[in-house]
Design a protein around this motif. Structure first.
Motif, PDB file in Angstrom:
ATOM      1  N   ALA A 118      50.493  97.476  32.720  1.00 55.60           N
ATOM      2  CA  ALA A 118      50.132  98.372  31.887  1.00 55.60           C
ATOM      3  C   ALA A 118      48.665  98.327  31.342  1.00 55.60           C
ATOM      4  O   ALA A 118      48.048  99.258  31.834  1.00 55.60           O
ATOM      5  N   THR A 119      47.497  97.143  31.476  1.00 52.62           N
ATOM      6  CA  THR A 119      47.051  97.251  30.889  1.00 52.62           C
ATOM      7  C   THR A 119      45.914  97.594  31.891  1.00 52.62           C
ATOM      8  O   THR A 119      44.482  98.021  31.795  1.00 52.62           O
ATOM      9  N   ALA A 120      46.010  96.710  33.496  1.00 54.16           N
ATOM     10  CA  ALA A 120      45.364  97.115  34.489  1.00 54.16           C
ATOM     11  C   ALA A 120      45.296  98.988  34.971  1.00 54.16           C
ATOM     12  O   ALA A 120      44.201  99.100  35.192  1.00 54.16           O
ATOM     13  N   ALA A 121      47.042  99.299  34.648  1.00 56.08           N
ATOM     14  CA  ALA A 121      46.389 100.460  34.800  1.00 56.08           C
ATOM     15  C   ALA A 121      45.788 101.582  33.821  1.00 56.08           C
ATOM     16  O   ALA A 121      44.781 102.314  34.601  1.00 56.08           O
ATOM     17  N   VAL A 122      45.859 101.773  32.712  1.00 54.28           N
ATOM     18  CA  VAL A 122      45.017 102.054  31.828  1.00 54.28           C
ATOM     19  C   VAL A 122      43.609 101.587  32.226  1.00 54.28           C
ATOM     20  O   VAL A 122      43.005 102.701  32.027  1.00 54.28           O
ATOM     21  N   ALA A 123      42.858 100.262  32.663  1.00 57.61           N
ATOM     22  CA  ALA A 123      41.860 100.465  32.554  1.00 57.61           C
ATOM     23  C   ALA A 123      40.868 101.074  34.161  1.00 57.61           C
ATOM     24  O   ALA A 123      39.843 101.575  33.778  1.00 57.61           O
ATOM     25  N   LEU A 124      42.174 101.117  35.404  1.00 56.71           N
ATOM     26  CA  LEU A 124      41.874 101.295  36.161  1.00 56.71           C
ATOM     27  C   LEU A 124      41.176 103.355  35.461  1.00 56.71           C
ATOM     28  O   LEU A 124      40.612 104.020  36.496  1.00 56.71           O
ATOM     29  N   LEU A 125      42.474 103.671  34.165  1.00 57.73           N
ATOM     30  CA  LEU A 125      42.325 105.108  35.010  1.00 57.73           C
ATOM     31  C   LEU A 125      40.717 105.674  34.059  1.00 57.73           C
ATOM     32  O   LEU A 125      40.170 106.606  34.505  1.00 57.73           O
ATOM     33  N   ALA A 126      40.539 104.424  33.190  1.00 56.05           N
ATOM     34  CA  ALA A 126      39.498 105.330  32.305  1.00 56.05           C
ATOM     35  C   ALA A 126      38.036 104.909  33.078  1.00 56.05           C
ATOM     36  O   ALA A 126      37.169 105.251  33.412  1.00 56.05           O
ATOM     37  N   LEU A 127      38.220 103.871  34.908  1.00 56.91           N
ATOM     38  CA  LEU A 127      37.212 103.572  35.783  1.00 56.91           C
ATOM     39  C   LEU A 127      36.894 105.344  36.415  1.00 56.91           C
ATOM     40  O   LEU A 127      36.173 104.996  36.381  1.00 56.91           O
ATOM     41  N   LEU A 128      37.986 105.297  37.026  1.00 55.15           N
ATOM     42  CA  LEU A 128      38.846 106.468  37.860  1.00 55.15           C
ATOM     43  C   LEU A 128      37.932 107.746  36.660  1.00 55.15           C
ATOM     44  O   LEU A 128      37.089 108.907  37.284  1.00 55.15           O
ATOM     45  N   ALA A 129      37.666 108.221  35.446  1.00 52.10           N
ATOM     46  CA  ALA A 129      37.047 109.195  34.500  1.00 52.10           C
ATOM     47  C   ALA A 129      35.741 108.675  34.453  1.00 52.10           C
ATOM     48  O   ALA A 129      35.009 109.733  34.713  1.00 52.10           O
ATOM     49  N   VAL A 130      34.988 107.098  34.086  1.00 50.71           N
ATOM     50  CA  VAL A 130      33.860 107.301  33.761  1.00 50.71           C
ATOM     51  C   VAL A 130      33.340 106.988  35.372  1.00 50.71           C
ATOM     52  O   VAL A 130      31.972 108.072  35.580  1.00 50.71           O
ATOM     53  N   ALA A 131      33.410 107.233  36.584  1.00 49.45           N
ATOM     54  CA  ALA A 131      33.267 107.550  37.658  1.00 49.45           C
ATOM     55  C   ALA A 131      33.349 108.917  37.874  1.00 49.45           C
ATOM     56  O   ALA A 131      32.390 109.440  38.183  1.00 49.45           O
ATOM     57  N   CYS A 132      34.092 109.024  37.631  1.00 45.98           N
ATOM     58  CA  CYS A 132      33.918 110.699  38.097  1.00 45.98           C
ATOM     59  C   CYS A 132      33.547 111.942  37.395  1.00 45.98           C
ATOM     60  O   CYS A 132      32.953 113.056  37.449  1.00 45.98           O
ATOM     61  N   LEU A 133      33.923 111.705  35.827  1.00 44.83           N
ATOM     62  CA  LEU A 133      33.073 112.773  34.739  1.00 44.83           C
ATOM     63  C   LEU A 133      32.074 112.477  34.078  1.00 44.83           C
ATOM     64  O   LEU A 133      30.795 113.166  33.965  1.00 44.83           O
ATOM     65  N   VAL A 134      31.102 110.908  33.930  1.00 50.81           N
ATOM     66  CA  VAL A 134      30.363 111.233  33.324  1.00 50.81           C
ATOM     67  C   VAL A 134      28.910 110.862  34.298  1.00 50.81           C
ATOM     68  O   VAL A 134      28.850 110.113  35.377  1.00 50.81           O
ATOM     69  N   PRO A 135      28.024 111.797  33.828  1.00 53.74           N
ATOM     70  CA  PRO A 135      26.335 111.927  34.653  1.00 53.74           C
ATOM     71  C   PRO A 135      26.038 110.143  34.888  1.00 53.74           C
ATOM     72  O   PRO A 135      26.141 109.751  33.745  1.00 53.74           O
ATOM     73  N   ALA A 136      25.570 110.500  36.159  1.00 55.67           N
ATOM     74  CA  ALA A 136      24.378 109.054  36.451  1.00 55.67           C
ATOM     75  C   ALA A 136      23.703 109.012  35.844  1.00 55.67           C
ATOM     76  O   ALA A 136      22.635 109.976  34.998  1.00 55.67           O
ATOM     77  N   ASP A 137      22.907 107.641  34.497  1.00 58.99           N
ATOM     78  CA  ASP A 137      21.871 107.898  34.828  1.00 58.99           C
ATOM     79  C   ASP A 137      20.564 106.482  35.369  1.00 58.99           C
ATOM     80  O   ASP A 137      21.388 105.921  36.049  1.00 58.99           O
ATOM     81  N   ARG A 138      19.804 106.367  35.716  1.00 58.18           N
ATOM     82  CA  ARG A 138      18.786 105.236  35.817  1.00 58.18           C
ATOM     83  C   ARG A 138      18.355 105.215  34.682  1.00 58.18           C
ATOM     84  O   ARG A 138      18.036 105.068  33.679  1.00 58.18           O
ATOM     85  N   GLY A 139      18.105 103.539  35.444  1.00 59.16           N
ATOM     86  CA  GLY A 139      17.746 102.448  34.447  1.00 59.16           C
ATOM     87  C   GLY A 139      15.735 102.711  33.820  1.00 59.16           C
ATOM     88  O   GLY A 139      15.489 103.404  34.873  1.00 59.16           O
ATOM     89  N   THR A 140      15.449 102.499  32.645  1.00 60.35           N
ATOM     90  CA  THR A 140      15.160 103.002  31.934  1.00 60.35           C
ATOM     91  C   THR A 140      13.102 102.264  32.151  1.00 60.35           C
ATOM     92  O   THR A 140      12.892 102.253  31.637  1.00 60.35           O
ATOM     93  N   ARG A 141      13.891 101.278  32.629  1.00 54.47           N
ATOM     94  CA  ARG A 141      12.338 100.028  32.929  1.00 54.47           C
ATOM     95  C   ARG A 141      12.914  99.173  34.016  1.00 54.47           C
ATOM     96  O   ARG A 141      14.182  98.743  34.675  1.00 54.47           O
ATOM     97  N   GLY A 142      12.115  98.763  34.667  1.00 54.48           N
ATOM     98  CA  GLY A 142      12.228  97.626  35.931  1.00 54.48           C
ATOM     99  C   GLY A 142      11.794  96.518  34.964  1.00 54.48           C
ATOM    100  O   GLY A 142      12.049  96.246  34.295  1.00 54.48           O
ATOM    101  N   GLY A 143      12.281  95.470  36.068  1.00 54.12           N
ATOM    102  CA  GLY A 143      12.096  94.229  35.952  1.00 54.12           C
ATOM    103  C   GLY A 143      13.506  93.490  35.990  1.00 54.12           C
ATOM    104  O   GLY A 143      13.653  93.776  36.732  1.00 54.12           O
ATOM    105  N   GLY A 144      13.151  92.070  36.586  1.00 55.90           N
ATOM    106  CA  GLY A 144      14.078  91.766  36.470  1.00 55.90           C
ATOM    107  C   GLY A 144      15.232  91.014  35.531  1.00 55.90           C
ATOM    108  O   GLY A 144      15.314  91.409  34.081  1.00 55.90           O
ATOM    109  N   VAL A 145      15.988  89.783  35.233  1.00 56.24           N
ATOM    110  CA  VAL A 145      17.011  89.607  34.139  1.00 56.24           C
ATOM    111  C   VAL A 145      17.031  88.737  34.000  1.00 56.24           C
ATOM    112  O   VAL A 145      16.726  87.596  34.270  1.00 56.24           O
ATOM    113  N   ASP A 146      16.826  87.969  32.465  1.00 57.10           N
ATOM    114  CA  ASP A 146      16.694  87.108  32.075  1.00 57.10           C
ATOM    115  C   ASP A 146      17.434  86.090  32.094  1.00 57.10           C
ATOM    116  O   ASP A 146      18.637  86.157  30.716  1.00 57.10           O
ATOM    117  N   TRP A 147      18.220  85.521  33.549  1.00 57.79           N
ATOM    118  CA  TRP A 147      19.691  84.671  33.141  1.00 57.79           C
ATOM    119  C   TRP A 147      19.360  83.417  32.513  1.00 57.79           C
ATOM    120  O   TRP A 147      20.523  83.336  32.189  1.00 57.79           O
TER     121      TRP A 147
END
Length: 481
Positions: free
Chosen positions: A172-201
């Protein structure tokens, strides 16, 4: 509050609804596991120390990776990273659902905890996509999911586990999270990163050790002993890692945690308020289900079953749900300080009621509801405060740190409350005495009231709005030698 980077108007529902669903999926997963732990221990033949990793592993991975997720959102786009962490969450829940032994179930929980970036990413998306008033309203609804998910997770976990076992719960947890994933992917507008550079691993690794070591030590101290070599070793290792983290973050060009941002008055004050107030929230969520399940003969309990214990937190969830959106509107009109003052004072009052309640169900419900109201107010105003104080390109990292402070505070005080219950159990007695509950609630009430001090140090909204707008910090020159 950070201005939207979008040039076209965005529907509030289109942004807020998927984020609320994502926050709900993650928040409920924090507590649905609690009634399942005995079932998993019995079916897998595990020891109490082994099965404890169902809870500990989730929080450790969340502590180590939440800030990283927020930072990756700043770099590569918040929607993209949010979809990635939701996909990780779905995969972890699915792994736990198909597991027939302890190892895959624990592994699945660890993977699920890695999606702790849901909250800081959601706050950052709102701050970037919506104007101040609508963003504050959305932050209120998302913040309410902490209380709603925490309160509903216990009865939901008990009901699902009793009917379908751990497979049904994680499925049930996986199903709710999958529904949330689909909703975010389909509805939330895309955005771009605000700065370049690497990741501080390196910073990410050090942060994971600095947080994970002490969390494991505190969560297992009752078994290992507070002065045991494993407990002391993990605490010492975490301290060393934290010291190294401060050195590294001052030297790298693109730090995981920008210490200059964290040193800003509104930012460190917000994190201090979060730590103090979350102590009360964590104490309440841990102790109320414990208390109501004790037999009435103990003097502190009500003798209810695990399936009904979580129902005592439903008023907490309801008030938190209502308080979030209302606070969002108040923040948009009056700023963050008045709601924060009210929320801190309400938290102190609610915890004082719990301290005085003993085994009286009316006071337990009322006190918990007032603490829920406090959480709904506080956790709505704080993301709005950070959005006012932090440049857009640092917002994900700042929200990630604040989320981690909340998790660390709640996890730590829950373990300390457990230690107090052990101390409050007389030798040979099966149950703790009432004073152990009273002491934990009283200390948490004092901490909530103490949070009024850093709240008073915050800039007023007018001061925040008239101050020069903060520009994204230029990459610092790495120190050499």
């Amino acid at each position: 509050m950070a201005r939207s980077s979008e040039t076209t108007p965005v529907s509030t529902f289109r942004v807020v609804a998927p984020l609320v669903l994502a926050a709900f999926a993650y928040a409920t997963a924090q507590t649905t596991i609690v009634p399942v732990v005995p079932y998993v221990q019995q079916t897998t033949g595990s020891s109490p120390s082994q099965v404890a990793w169902l809870v500990t592993g989730f929080f450790v991975s969340s502590a180590g990776l939440t800030v990283l997720a927020g930072r990756l959102g700043d770099l590569f786009g918040r929607k993209r990273v949010l979809c990635a962490v939701l996909a990780v969450f779905v995969a972890g829940a699915a792994l736990a659902a198909v597991g027939d032994s302890l190892a895959p179930i624990v592994a699945g929980r660890v993977v699920m905890g890695a999606a702790g970036g849901v909250f800081p990413l959601a706050y950052s998306i709102l701050g970037a996509q919506l104007p101040r008033g609508r963003a504050a309203l959305g932050m209120g609804m998302i913040s309410a999911m902490f209380g709603v998910g925490g309160a509903l997770g216990l009865p939901l976990g008990g009901l699902l586990a009793s009917s379908f076992g751990h497979r049904g719960l994680f499925g049930a947890t996986a199903a709710v999270a999958l529904l949330a994933l689909l909703a975010v992917a389909c509805l939330v507008p895309a955005d771009r990163g605000t700065r370049g550079g690497g990741v501080d691993w390196l910073g990410s690794i050090l942060l994971s050790v600095a947080l994970g070591g002490p969390l494991v030590a505190v969560s297992r101290a009752e078994e290992w002993g507070w002065d045991g070599p494993w407990t002391l070793g993990l605490l010492a290792g975490g301290t060393v890692a934290f010291a190294l983290l401060l050195v590294v973050e001052n030297r790298v060009a693109q730090p995981l945690v920008d210490l200059a941002v964290l040193r800003q008055r509104d930012v460190w004050a917000a994190n201090l308020v979060t730590f103090l107030v979350s102590a009360g929230q964590g104490t309440m969520f841990f102790l109320i289900p414990q208390a109501v399940q004790l037999p009435e003969s103990s003097g502190a309990g009500l003798g209810v079953g695990v399936d009904r214990a979580g129902l005592f937190l439903l008023p907490t969830a309801l008030l938190s749900t209502v308080a979030g959106p209302v606070t969002g509107r108040l923040v948009a009109r009056f700023g963050t300080r008045p709601p924060l003052f009210f929320g801190a004072a309400a938290g102190g009052c609610g915890l004082a009621l719990l301290a005085a309640g003993g085994g009286q169900p009316e006071l337990l419900v009322l006190g918990g509801a007032v603490v829920g109201l406090s959480g709904g107010v506080i956790y709505t105003a704080l993301p709005a405060l950070l959005a006012d104080a932090v440049p857009l390109d640092q917002l994900g990292g700042a929200n990630g740190v604040n989320t981690i402070v909340r998790h660390v505070s709640m996890a730590t005080v829950a373990q300390l409350a457990a230690a107090v219950l052990v101390l409050g159990t007389p030798r040979g007695a099966p149950y703790p005495q009432e004073w152990a509950f009273t002491l934990s609630y009283t200390v948490s009430a004092a901490l909530s009231v103490l949070s009024l001090v850093p709240i008073g140090m915050l800039r007023s909204r007018r001061a925040a709005e008239t101050a020069p707008a903060a520009e994204p910090a230029a990459p610092s020159t790495p120190h050499i030698g």
